[in-house]
Design a protein around this motif. Structure first.
Motif, PDB file in Angstrom:
ATOM      1  N   TYR A   1      27.523  56.453  44.667  1.00  0.00           N
ATOM      2  CA  TYR A   1      27.956  55.227  45.352  1.00  0.00           C
ATOM      3  C   TYR A   1      29.022  54.555  44.511  1.00  0.00           C
ATOM      4  O   TYR A   1      28.792  54.248  43.337  1.00  0.00           O
TER       5      TYR A   1
ATOM      6  N   HIS B   1      37.397  51.616  36.842  1.00  0.00           N
ATOM      7  CA  HIS B   1      37.620  50.859  35.600  1.00  0.00           C
ATOM      8  C   HIS B   1      38.673  51.545  34.729  1.00  0.00           C
ATOM      9  O   HIS B   1      39.534  50.882  34.157  1.00  0.00           O
TER      10      HIS B   1
ATOM     11  N   TRP C   1      42.405  49.908  33.315  1.00  0.00           N
ATOM     12  CA  TRP C   1      43.039  49.877  31.984  1.00  0.00           C
ATOM     13  C   TRP C   1      43.867  51.151  31.743  1.00  0.00           C
ATOM     14  O   TRP C   1      44.079  51.570  30.603  1.00  0.00           O
TER      15      TRP C   1
ATOM     16  N   ASN D   1      36.898  64.124  25.586  1.00  0.00           N
ATOM     17  CA  ASN D   1      36.723  63.299  26.793  1.00  0.00           C
ATOM     18  C   ASN D   1      36.488  64.112  28.064  1.00  0.00           C
ATOM     19  O   ASN D   1      36.507  63.564  29.167  1.00  0.00           O
TER      20      ASN D   1
ATOM     21  N   ILE E   1      26.407  48.934  45.319  1.00  0.00           N
ATOM     22  CA  ILE E   1      24.955  48.765  45.227  1.00  0.00           C
ATOM     23  C   ILE E   1      24.672  47.314  44.844  1.00  0.00           C
ATOM     24  O   ILE E   1      25.118  46.822  43.802  1.00  0.00           O
TER      25      ILE E   1
ATOM     26  N   CYS F   1      25.170  54.317  36.480  1.00  0.00           N
ATOM     27  CA  CYS F   1      26.350  54.602  35.644  1.00  0.00           C
ATOM     28  C   CYS F   1      27.450  53.599  35.996  1.00  0.00           C
ATOM     29  O   CYS F   1      28.616  53.971  36.137  1.00  0.00           O
TER      30      CYS F   1
ATOM     31  N   THR G   1      30.403  48.397  32.437  1.00  0.00           N
ATOM     32  CA  THR G   1      30.324  46.954  32.150  1.00  0.00           C
ATOM     33  C   THR G   1      31.672  46.253  32.351  1.00  0.00           C
ATOM     34  O   THR G   1      31.740  45.030  32.273  1.00  0.00           O
TER      35      THR G   1
ATOM     36  N   LEU H   1      42.262  44.098  30.346  1.00  0.00           N
ATOM     37  CA  LEU H   1      43.449  44.540  29.594  1.00  0.00           C
ATOM     38  C   LEU H   1      44.627  44.674  30.540  1.00  0.00           C
ATOM     39  O   LEU H   1      44.767  45.685  31.224  1.00  0.00           O
TER      40      LEU H   1
END
Ligand SMILES: Cc1cc2nc3c(=O)[nH]c(=O)nc-3n(C[C@H](O)[C@H](O)[C@H](O)COP(=O)(O)OP(=O)(O)OC[C@H]3O[C@@H](n4cnc5c(N)ncnc54)[C@H](O)[C@@H]3O)c2cc1C
Length: 417
Positions: free
Chosen positions: A35, A43, A47, A59, A113, A159, A162, A190
């Motif tokens: 979802y 996010h 940035w 990564n 959600i 997941c 923040t 940022l």
């Protein structure tokens, strides 16, 4: 209600860790829905102009690369040692991953959600009892038109990161006087100061608050902006004392990160640039004159009150997890970090270590009193900014050891790089 034989896994957030968890689940044959309330990698895209300090090899996972190459054998990938921007990481890895065959049909877009609860059971019922797992988890999902629906799942992986929840500017982390009323005019994220936000910052007087790598990035970009636009001026305020705002890691193996720390610290100590540094400074009040009309800011230093009139305020003061969505579940939270308690306890024992040296947790430490509900990714570190993607990949591997009951399961090790 009885659990279904084939558990449904709901993943909240199509960020780097949500996508990786979905891939792992699909590879194991689970029924998965991711979802996402914004875009894939929302996010990271926000940035996207920032350069990651960890190299690409850290990564991405072997499973992710294999899924992308299965789709398009000639997909260009950065070299493992390349330090690329968030935007480049999105287009080289996250976007093709979201489009790979294994994740087909797994992504529920425009799906925020709002709440997760246990169907038929209140928070205080069957306390810490694994029998709660006999009822499914109930997700309240909302789209951008405000339409709501309920979906059920046996397992939920939160997941959701923040980055969308900023902390406040004022003393002790609370809002400064007037800050809540000015919130919409303050920049907490940022911003792309040298790119699409250049007009908003060129030649302006800007107050930057914060002493982490985000503030270092903002101040460095503003200093670069001042080369072309000499009227630009930066007040940089930090709570801590000392002339070096950014703490360097001794013999830092991440060269990008050290380069940024050195640059920002030099800007703070120089007296001939366009940056005026204020250590030991607390923000008392922020008064906005309206969108793009400037601010009057009052700050306090030992024995002194300062007033600044500035065009912009950038508050790089960190982020905090949204714990309202799982308020009705039995989640044991750390009272200091707001991360899940067992993960937080492991991190507290390692306080002061560089994030690269922080050991990941054991699979059992991902569990909560609420059965089958797991917090993974940057949200699992609560308010700490020490999270690294490679930690999240280990969490994905470990949570599926728990879900499958196979402690030796490791699809990353089993997939050739
Ligand atoms: C500027 C910056 C630079 C960083 N550089 C590095 C680096 O170099 N190396 C490194 O290892 N780490 C780095 N990190 C840390 C970390 O790896 C990133 O924050 C990473 O994006 C975390 O991934 P995630 O999947 O946990 O969460 P996120 O990327 O935050 O993804 C969460 C997703 O959940 C969605 N979401 C949120 N709430 C809801 C909801 N209620 N319903 C549905 N969807 C929701 C969001 O839209 C988002 O897409 C950096 C972080 C920042 C901020």
């Amino acid at each position: 209600m009885q659990k279904t034989d084939s558990p449904r896994i709901a993943i909240i957030g199509a960020g780097p860790i949500g996508l990786e968890a979905a891939l792992y689940a699909r590879k194991l044959g689970y029924n998965v829905t991711v979802y996402e309330r914004g875009r894939v990698g929302e996010h990271v895209q926000r940035w996207g102009h920032v350069r990651l300090f960890s190299p690409f090899g850290m990564n991405a996972t072997s499973l992710g690369r294999a899924a992308i190459f299965a789709q398009k054998a000639r997909q260009a990938m950065p070299a493992p040692t390349d330090c690329i921007t968030g935007r480049e990481h999105f287009s080289a890895y996250l976007e093709p991953l979201a489009g790979c065959e294994l994740l087909k049909g797994a992504l529920a877009a425009d799906s925020m959600i709002v709440s997760i609860s246990r169907q038929g059971l209140l928070k205080h019922e069957m306390v810490g009892d694994s029998g709660r797992a006999q009822r499914p988890l109930r997700l309240l999902v909302r789209d951008k038109q405000g339409r709501e629906r309920v979906e059920l799942a046996e397992i939920v992986l939160d997941c959701s990161g923040t980055y969308a929840r900023h902390r406040w500017l004022g003393d002790g982390g609370g809002p400064a006087i007037g800050e809540m009323a000015s919130e919409a005019s303050i920049s907490y994220q940022l911003e792309d100061i040298l790119g699409d936000k250049a007009n908003a910052y060129a030649g302006k007087t800007v107050l930057v608050v914060g002493s982490g790598y985000s503030a270092a990035t903002t101040v460095s970009n503003l200093a670069e902006m001042a080369i072309k636009h000499p009227a630009s001026w930066v007040y940089w305020a930090v709570r801590t004392a000392g002339s070096q705002p950014i703490q360097r890691v001794a013999n830092d193996p991440l060269r990008e990160r050290d380069r940024l720390a050195v640059k920002a610290n030099n800007l703070a100590t120089r007296t001939d640039g366009n940056v005026e540094f204020h250590a030991g400074t607390v923000i008392e009040a922020v008064e906005s004159a309206g969108q793009d009309k400037g601010f009057k800011v009052t700050a306090r230093k030992p024995g002194k009150t300062i007033t600044w009139n500035v065009d912009r305020v950038v508050a790089n003061v960190g982020f905090s997890p949204d714990n309202t969505m799982y308020r009705e579940l039995q989640v044991h939270e750390c009272y200091a970090s707001l991360g899940p308690m067992k993960v937080a306890a492991g991190l507290t024992k390692q306080t002061g270590r560089d994030c690269l040296q922080v050991a990941g947790c054991r699979p059992e430490e991902l569990t909560n009193p609420e059965p089958d509900f797991y917090i993974l990714g940057s949200k699992s570190y609560g308010r700490s900014s020490q999270f690294l993607l490679k930690v999240g990949f280990d969490q994905v591997r470990d949570v599926f050891k728990l879900i499958t009951g196979k402690p030796r399961l490791d699809l990353y090790a089993d997939t050739p790089s």
